[in-house]
Enzyme design. Structure first.
Site, PDB file in Angstrom:
ATOM      1  N   HIS A 124      24.797  24.883  40.400  1.00 61.75           N
ATOM      2  CA  HIS A 124      24.347  24.219  41.631  1.00 61.75           C
ATOM      3  C   HIS A 124      23.549  25.147  42.543  1.00 61.75           C
ATOM      4  O   HIS A 124      22.952  24.687  43.516  1.00 61.75           O
ATOM      5  CB  HIS A 124      25.527  23.581  42.363  1.00 61.75           C
TER       6      HIS A 124
ATOM      7  N   GLY B 294      25.520  43.271  35.977  1.00 67.54           N
ATOM      8  CA  GLY B 294      24.254  42.778  35.455  1.00 67.54           C
ATOM      9  C   GLY B 294      23.773  41.543  36.169  1.00 67.54           C
ATOM     10  O   GLY B 294      24.418  41.025  37.084  1.00 67.54           O
ATOM     11  N   ASP B 295      22.615  41.067  35.742  1.00 67.37           N
ATOM     12  CA  ASP B 295      21.968  39.868  36.275  1.00 67.37           C
ATOM     13  C   ASP B 295      21.837  38.879  35.129  1.00 67.37           C
ATOM     14  O   ASP B 295      21.167  39.168  34.129  1.00 67.37           O
ATOM     15  CB  ASP B 295      20.598  40.241  36.843  1.00 67.37           C
TER      16      ASP B 295
END
Length: 340
Positions: free
Chosen positions: A249, A229-230
């Site tokens: 970051h 998934g994202d």
């Protein structure tokens, strides 16, 4: 004036020419010098032949590694790994951290030649800098570069994973999900010392084949699984501990806040989010590694940078976390344990 009181250019010159020592190490990792010596010492000629060194360069190169405290040389000319090199730079050991050095050699070393351009323009200088295509989507189209990148992320995470596994109190925790966890160095370290815990890595689909190789090599099939998934667009898998290691970051402030809010909303009461990065000290004077890595994020991302502990604490509180424990790790890294 006493010699000890003289101001000399030596420290400046050593810093300015530091790339020479860096590239010597990177080439040694690329050539497999430390892996070749893991089975025992070799004389210079045998070692040079094994790793493919030309006779003109071999003695200077190997002795440079001795001077850098990466190899030793016996009186009879036998070269050996130092204990640290043997532990961390032998590709066949699970403690190998050379993946990040391989990635630095293949990608970052050349990109840093364009730091001045990045400082002037504020734009990335990596392989997708001028394509306009998403970084991860572009890199994953090149199997060799993609594997190099993932192994690099795993390499830098390996020592941090051990530190986190030892530092955090895993009592009563049942399921860990590493969000954007690459090959799963952190959950692997946790599972090896906590037999009652299961874990998953939540990652983009192209990561899975290399991830499965890593899981098999660590004997964690069935306990460490892959969730495709994202994390920007898909719901987060259920867990009582989330990890975001070297994730914030990569992104700009708006994206960071979105990810932290999603983690807070998805956690159960009493659940914990672990965030770790090379956070810059709040005075912005002392963590040189964090500041250098922030410049690397300028070169390699659209909106990423390192950030201070105070910054991260403020973002976590805005997301809703009230209990936040700051823990120094190793090598300039800091972890924040934020409990809902």
């Amino acid at each position: 004036m006493p010699v000890d009181d003289l101001i000399t250019p030596e420290p400046i010159l050593q810093l300015g020419l530091g790339f020479m020592a860096s590239k010597t190490l990177l080439s040694a990792v690329e050539l497999g010098v430390f892996t070749a010596l893991a089975g025992g010492g070799r004389d210079g000629a045998a070692l040079a032949a094994e790793v493919g060194l030309h006779p003109r360069s071999s003695a200077d190169f190997l002795d440079a590694l001795v001077s850098l405290a990466l190899l030793t040389r016996d009186e009879d000319g036998t070269y050996r790994n130092t204990p640290a090199a043997d532990l961390f730079l032998d590709r066949d050991k699970p403690s190998y951290v050379g993946g990040i050095l391989e990635m630095a050699n293949a990608r970052l070393f050349g990109f840093w030649n364009h730091l001045t351009d990045a400082l002037k323009t504020g734009t990335p200088q990596n392989e997708v800098a001028h394509s306009g295509a998403p970084f991860f989507a572009t890199l994953s189209q090149d199997p060799a570069a993609w594997r190099n990148f993932l192994n690099g992320m795993n390499g830098v995470s390996t020592p941090l994973a051990g530190a986190l596994a030892a530092d955090f109190d895993w009592t009563g925790r049942r399921h860990l999900v590493d969000l954007g966890g690459a090959l799963g160095a952190v959950p692997a370290a946790v599972l090896h010392t906590n037999p009652d815990i299961t874990a998953a890595v939540f990652e983009l689909p192209p990561v899975e084949p290399v991830f499965q190789e890593f899981v098999t090599s660590r004997g964690l099939t069935g306990r460490l699984t892959f969730h495709s998934g994202d994390f920007f667009t898909d719901p987060l898998p259920a867990a009582d501990v989330y990890v975001m290691g070297q994730i914030l970051h990569d992104w700009n402030l708006e994206q960071r806040r979105l990810l932290l809010q999603k983690a807070y909303d998805a956690l159960p009461d009493g659940g914990t989010l672990i965030v770790y990065d090379a956070m810059i000290d709040d005075e912005r004077r002392h963590n040189t590694y964090g500041l250098m890595l922030s410049l690397n994020m300028l070169i390699d991302t659209e909106g990423g940078s390192e950030y201070t502990v105070a910054d991260a604490t403020r973002w976590l509180r805005t997301a809703g976390f009230t209990t936040i424990d700051t823990r120094p790790l190793i090598g300039g890294y800091t972890a924040l344990y934020a409990t809902k």
